[in-house]
Design a protein around this motif. Structure first.
Motif, PDB file in Angstrom:
ATOM      1  N   PRO A   1      33.281  20.418   9.158  1.00 26.60           N
ATOM      2  CA  PRO A   1      32.962  21.902   8.804  1.00 26.60           C
ATOM      3  C   PRO A   1      31.915  22.361   7.898  1.00 26.60           C
ATOM      4  O   PRO A   1      31.260  23.072   8.012  1.00 26.60           O
TER       5      PRO A   1
ATOM      6  N   GLN B   1      28.215  21.988   8.801  1.00 25.24           N
ATOM      7  CA  GLN B   1      27.713  22.772  10.002  1.00 25.24           C
ATOM      8  C   GLN B   1      26.595  23.503   9.621  1.00 25.24           C
ATOM      9  O   GLN B   1      25.386  23.553  10.609  1.00 25.24           O
TER      10      GLN B   1
ATOM     11  N   ASN C   1      27.050  27.317  20.029  1.00 25.71           N
ATOM     12  CA  ASN C   1      28.404  27.204  19.973  1.00 25.71           C
ATOM     13  C   ASN C   1      28.602  26.831  18.556  1.00 25.71           C
ATOM     14  O   ASN C   1      29.728  27.075  17.799  1.00 25.71           O
ATOM     15  N   MET C   2      27.395  26.243  17.567  1.00 28.60           N
ATOM     16  CA  MET C   2      27.869  25.922  16.322  1.00 28.60           C
ATOM     17  C   MET C   2      27.932  27.241  15.462  1.00 28.60           C
ATOM     18  O   MET C   2      28.463  27.359  14.475  1.00 28.60           O
TER      19      MET C   2
ATOM     20  N   THR D   1      28.415  30.404  16.617  1.00 30.59           N
ATOM     21  CA  THR D   1      29.671  31.232  16.958  1.00 30.59           C
ATOM     22  C   THR D   1      31.130  30.318  16.712  1.00 30.59           C
ATOM     23  O   THR D   1      32.055  31.361  16.956  1.00 30.59           O
ATOM     24  N   GLN D   2      31.022  29.239  16.491  1.00 33.93           N
ATOM     25  CA  GLN D   2      32.238  28.699  16.673  1.00 33.93           C
ATOM     26  C   GLN D   2      33.102  28.686  17.871  1.00 33.93           C
ATOM     27  O   GLN D   2      34.521  28.563  17.741  1.00 33.93           O
ATOM     28  N   CYS D   3      32.399  29.031  18.763  1.00 31.54           N
ATOM     29  CA  CYS D   3      33.000  28.773  20.150  1.00 31.54           C
ATOM     30  C   CYS D   3      32.496  27.818  20.798  1.00 31.54           C
ATOM     31  O   CYS D   3      31.207  27.742  21.489  1.00 31.54           O
ATOM     32  N   GLN D   4      33.385  26.956  21.479  1.00 28.06           N
ATOM     33  CA  GLN D   4      33.085  25.348  21.885  1.00 28.06           C
ATOM     34  C   GLN D   4      33.033  25.562  23.567  1.00 28.06           C
ATOM     35  O   GLN D   4      32.813  24.669  24.100  1.00 28.06           O
TER      36      GLN D   4
END
Length: 321
Positions: free
Chosen positions: A21, A24, A84-85, A87-90
């Protein structure tokens, strides 16, 4: 967890790259810079080929399509991964996953076919130089490129339609940063023996036949070139084809690395590292390979820069007046 029909699965979860993390931000900036370099470098090649009349030859006609393919190939996976990286939404939708499967296969096959066609063009230039202009006619070049696009489309459509017939469990996790065909099959709740058999047979032919054609062409060219008594002519001949040979070596070495890695092995993430080399590093390096090792491309770059600077001086002179 009970399997559900794919029509009821609205999204999948992508694990992404094996990055800590706290790293990132650094990796996001690095990957974004690499992607922008890929896009700008390949678009510059296309622009130069369009603007420079002396680059309107079969070799550069094929190269322009290769550059367009490289931009598209990277754009299939990298923008979604960067989003995705950030927004932290995978998650990725089912339709988005199928789209990635289709376009990844499509542009990967197209890359391979175009490299084969370029090798054939070089083979004709070396082994049949007196008949080059009659063999490599504009009509033949268009037919070859159209054939590359058609067979790539058919290959991608076949695998995508078969994937669409599979069932997936609710909350399926894909241990990759994009929907790679092999990893998606491993994540399915259905019997994928037909899909795997097709990859092994038809997919194997799609990989080995172009590679064998390229290898055979260069072996034949090497035999012809080495028969030339002059060392300078041999050196000049080899220097003219090192750009394409470098791109072929980089493309197939990374592709073989991806194939040798066991799919869906999230522990070490080696498959994802090789895939990153395959999807971003190779398309990024291709413009540098062709521009730095190709005298025609370097001359075209110099000419365009000279014209741009001259235009700037004229505008400045008009403002002064």
């Amino acid at each position: 967890m009970s399997p559900e029909n794919q029509s009821h699965v609205s999204k999948f979860l992508l694990l992404g790259l094996p990055i800590r993390p706290e790293q990132q931000g650094v990796f996001f900036a690095l990957l974004l810079g690499m992607y922008l370099t890929t896009v700008l470098g390949n678009l510059l090649i296309i622009l130069l080929i369009r603007l420079e009349p002396h680059l309107h030859t079969p070799m550069y006609f094929f190269l322009s399509h290769l550059a367009l393919t490289d931009v598209s190939f990277s754009s299939v996976t990298i923008p979604k991964m960067l989003m995705n990286m950030q927004t932290q939404c995978q998650s990725i939708t089912y339709a988005g996953c199928l789209s990635q499967v289709y376009f990844f296969i499509f542009f990967g096959c197209l890359d391979s076919f175009l490299l084969t066609v370029m090798a054939y063009d070089r083979y004709v230039a070396v082994c049949h130089p007196l008949h080059y202009t009659t063999i490599m006619r504009d009509e033949l070049c268009i037919i070859l490129v159209a054939g590359c696009w058609f067979f790539s489309c058919a290959q991608a459509l076949l695998h995508t339609l078969l994937v669409d017939q599979l069932s997936f469990c609710a909350g399926t996790v894909i241990p990759h940063f994009f929907c790679d065909l092999a990893v998606v099959l491993k994540s399915s709740c259905s019997d994928t023996s037909l899909n795997e058999l097709l990859i092994l047979t038809e997919g194997g032919l799609i990989f080995t036949l172009p590679f064998g054609g390229i290898l055979g062409s260069y072996i034949r060219m090497a035999v012809i070139i080495l028969q030339v008594p002059s060392f300078k002519r041999i050196q000049k001949a080899f220097s003219n084809y090192t750009s394409h040979l470098s791109v072929v070596s980089l493309f197939y070495s990374t592709a073989i690395g991806v194939d040798l890695c066991p799919p869906a092995a999230p522990a070490g993430g080696k498959d994802r590292v090789f895939s990153m080399m395959y999807t971003e590093v190779t398309p990024m390096l291709n413009p540098f390979t062709y521009s730095l090792r190709n005298r025609d491309m370097k001359g075209a770059v110099g000419k365009v820069l000279s014209l741009a600077s001259l235009s700037g001086l004229r505008i400045q002179h008009c403002h002064e007046l």
